[in-house]
Design a protein around this motif. Structure first.
Motif, PDB file in Angstrom:
ATOM      1  N   LYS A  16       1.392 -70.739  34.937  1.00 24.76           N
ATOM      2  CA  LYS A  16       1.403 -71.281  33.577  1.00 24.76           C
ATOM      3  C   LYS A  16       2.751 -71.849  33.153  1.00 24.76           C
ATOM      4  O   LYS A  16       2.826 -72.601  32.197  1.00 24.76           O
ATOM      5  N   PHE A  17       3.817 -71.454  33.848  1.00 29.89           N
ATOM      6  CA  PHE A  17       5.147 -71.958  33.537  1.00 29.89           C
ATOM      7  C   PHE A  17       6.030 -71.822  34.770  1.00 29.89           C
ATOM      8  O   PHE A  17       5.661 -71.165  35.734  1.00 29.89           O
ATOM      9  N   GLN A  18       7.189 -72.477  34.711  1.00 31.48           N
ATOM     10  CA  GLN A  18       8.131 -72.390  35.837  1.00 31.48           C
ATOM     11  C   GLN A  18       8.685 -70.975  35.941  1.00 31.48           C
ATOM     12  O   GLN A  18       8.850 -70.286  34.926  1.00 31.48           O
ATOM     13  N   LEU A  19       8.994 -70.585  37.172  1.00 31.02           N
ATOM     14  CA  LEU A  19       9.479 -69.233  37.441  1.00 31.02           C
ATOM     15  C   LEU A  19      10.921 -69.251  37.924  1.00 31.02           C
ATOM     16  O   LEU A  19      11.406 -70.252  38.462  1.00 31.02           O
ATOM     17  N   GLU A  20      11.580 -68.105  37.738  1.00 27.39           N
ATOM     18  CA  GLU A  20      12.903 -67.896  38.313  1.00 27.39           C
ATOM     19  C   GLU A  20      12.771 -67.998  39.828  1.00 27.39           C
ATOM     20  O   GLU A  20      11.691 -67.763  40.379  1.00 27.39           O
ATOM     21  N   LEU A  34       9.232 -64.075  37.496  1.00 28.30           N
ATOM     22  CA  LEU A  34       9.522 -64.065  36.063  1.00 28.30           C
ATOM     23  C   LEU A  34       9.664 -65.483  35.542  1.00 28.30           C
ATOM     24  O   LEU A  34      10.152 -66.371  36.252  1.00 28.30           O
ATOM     25  N   ARG A  35       9.287 -65.677  34.314  1.00 21.85           N
ATOM     26  CA  ARG A  35       9.417 -66.973  33.656  1.00 21.85           C
ATOM     27  C   ARG A  35      10.862 -67.459  33.725  1.00 21.85           C
ATOM     28  O   ARG A  35      11.797 -66.694  33.475  1.00 21.85           O
ATOM     29  N   LYS A  36      11.031 -68.713  34.072  1.00 24.87           N
ATOM     30  CA  LYS A  36      12.358 -69.304  34.186  1.00 24.87           C
ATOM     31  C   LYS A  36      13.093 -69.161  32.847  1.00 24.87           C
ATOM     32  O   LYS A  36      12.564 -69.502  31.801  1.00 24.87           O
ATOM     33  N   GLY A  37      14.295 -68.620  32.910  1.00 27.39           N
ATOM     34  CA  GLY A  37      15.104 -68.392  31.722  1.00 27.39           C
ATOM     35  C   GLY A  37      15.168 -66.934  31.304  1.00 27.39           C
ATOM     36  O   GLY A  37      16.014 -66.548  30.506  1.00 27.39           O
ATOM     37  N   THR A  38      14.275 -66.109  31.861  1.00 26.40           N
ATOM     38  CA  THR A  38      14.220 -64.692  31.473  1.00 26.40           C
ATOM     39  C   THR A  38      15.515 -63.964  31.807  1.00 26.40           C
ATOM     40  O   THR A  38      16.015 -63.176  31.000  1.00 26.40           O
ATOM     41  N   ILE A  39      16.077 -64.223  32.976  1.00 25.53           N
ATOM     42  CA  ILE A  39      17.301 -63.524  33.378  1.00 25.53           C
ATOM     43  C   ILE A  39      18.420 -63.812  32.379  1.00 25.53           C
ATOM     44  O   ILE A  39      19.057 -62.887  31.862  1.00 25.53           O
ATOM     45  N   GLY A  40      18.655 -65.068  32.097  1.00 30.47           N
ATOM     46  CA  GLY A  40      19.700 -65.438  31.137  1.00 30.47           C
ATOM     47  C   GLY A  40      19.423 -64.899  29.747  1.00 30.47           C
ATOM     48  O   GLY A  40      20.338 -64.434  29.056  1.00 30.47           O
ATOM     49  N   LEU A  41      18.163 -64.946  29.325  1.00 27.26           N
ATOM     50  CA  LEU A  41      17.793 -64.430  28.008  1.00 27.26           C
ATOM     51  C   LEU A  41      18.089 -62.944  27.895  1.00 27.26           C
ATOM     52  O   LEU A  41      18.714 -62.493  26.929  1.00 27.26           O
ATOM     53  N   PHE A  69      12.129 -55.962  37.419  1.00 30.83           N
ATOM     54  CA  PHE A  69      13.285 -56.457  36.676  1.00 30.83           C
ATOM     55  C   PHE A  69      14.588 -56.163  37.418  1.00 30.83           C
ATOM     56  O   PHE A  69      15.482 -57.009  37.463  1.00 30.83           O
ATOM     57  N   TYR A  70      14.682 -54.997  38.020  1.00 32.49           N
ATOM     58  CA  TYR A  70      15.880 -54.632  38.775  1.00 32.49           C
ATOM     59  C   TYR A  70      16.114 -55.610  39.922  1.00 32.49           C
ATOM     60  O   TYR A  70      17.244 -55.981  40.212  1.00 32.49           O
ATOM     61  N   SER A  71      15.029 -56.075  40.556  1.00 30.41           N
ATOM     62  CA  SER A  71      15.174 -57.004  41.678  1.00 30.41           C
ATOM     63  C   SER A  71      15.762 -58.345  41.228  1.00 30.41           C
ATOM     64  O   SER A  71      16.301 -59.087  42.033  1.00 30.41           O
ATOM     65  N   TYR A  72      15.672 -58.648  39.944  1.00 35.50           N
ATOM     66  CA  TYR A  72      16.265 -59.865  39.383  1.00 35.50           C
ATOM     67  C   TYR A  72      17.656 -59.609  38.793  1.00 35.50           C
ATOM     68  O   TYR A  72      18.245 -60.495  38.190  1.00 35.50           O
ATOM     69  N   GLY A  73      18.131 -58.376  38.942  1.00 35.01           N
ATOM     70  CA  GLY A  73      19.468 -58.053  38.447  1.00 35.01           C
ATOM     71  C   GLY A  73      19.526 -57.770  36.955  1.00 35.01           C
ATOM     72  O   GLY A  73      20.596 -57.857  36.352  1.00 35.01           O
ATOM     73  N   ILE A  74      18.398 -57.449  36.377  1.00 35.80           N
ATOM     74  CA  ILE A  74      18.376 -57.117  34.953  1.00 35.80           C
ATOM     75  C   ILE A  74      17.683 -55.773  34.753  1.00 35.80           C
ATOM     76  O   ILE A  74      16.881 -55.347  35.580  1.00 35.80           O
ATOM     77  N   SER A  75      18.027 -55.125  33.660  1.00 37.64           N
ATOM     78  CA  SER A  75      17.427 -53.824  33.382  1.00 37.64           C
ATOM     79  C   SER A  75      16.754 -53.857  32.018  1.00 37.64           C
ATOM     80  O   SER A  75      17.067 -54.688  31.175  1.00 37.64           O
ATOM     81  N   VAL A  76      15.817 -52.937  31.853  1.00 35.03           N
ATOM     82  CA  VAL A  76      15.169 -52.758  30.564  1.00 35.03           C
ATOM     83  C   VAL A  76      15.396 -51.319  30.133  1.00 35.03           C
ATOM     84  O   VAL A  76      15.598 -50.438  30.966  1.00 35.03           O
ATOM     85  N   ASN A  77      15.359 -51.099  28.823  1.00 30.94           N
ATOM     86  CA  ASN A  77      15.638 -49.766  28.309  1.00 30.94           C
ATOM     87  C   ASN A  77      14.441 -48.827  28.357  1.00 30.94           C
ATOM     88  O   ASN A  77      14.589 -47.626  28.571  1.00 30.94           O
TER      89      ASN A  77
END
Length: 145
Positions: A16-20, A34-41, A69-77
């Motif tokens: 449905k949209f571009q991915l990372e 993940l949707r492109k832009g998620t990491i930066g966001l 999310f960890y595999s993309y270098g980002i974490s969630v709380n």
């Protein structure tokens, strides 16, 4: 501020949209794109000292969501999946598809207009983004400031 994000058709979709970009590890282990832009966001939201939760009605395990999310270098709380959601709303005797206030979430990001309607009816804030919205990052960042 605590901000939660839906997964399916908001941050995750096959077509449905571009991915990372996906690395070899992610490809080998079948980690969802993940949707492109998620990491930066997410990095920008964390930089602004906000917390990020995932609030999905999918039956993915908490550990698989955290690993994605960890595999993309980002974490969630914090992660709320369908199992956790059902358990909580049953105890409260409420029937909602999502109910961010019970998790102290200030604003929820989703693609569903039904969730937006529930937010209006039950008093919680939402940001609804379309799969076709190229300006979705700015829409979110401008609303959380």
């Amino acid at each position: 501020m605590i901000i939660s994000f839906d997964l399916d058709d908001t941050l995750v979709s096959k077509n449905k949209f571009q991915l990372e970009n996906v690395n070899l590890f992610q490809h080998f282990f079948g980690i969802e794109g993940l949707r492109k832009g998620t990491i930066g966001l997410f990095k920008e939201i964390k930089k602004r000292k906000h917390k990020i939760n995932i609030y999905t009605t999918s039956y993915r395990s908490e550990s698989s969501i955290k690993e994605m999310f960890y595999s993309y270098g980002i974490s969630v709380n914090f992660i709320i999946n369908q199992q956790k959601h059902q358990k909580r709303i049953r105890r409260l005797h409420v029937n909602r598809s999502k109910f961010p206030p019970v998790y102290d979430i200030d604003i929820h990001v989703d693609d569903s207009f039904g969730v937006e309607m529930e937010g209006e009816k039950y008093g919680f804030k939402t940001i609804i983004i379309s799969e076709k919205d190229d300006n979705w990052l700015n829409a979110i960042l401008s609303r959380i400031d």
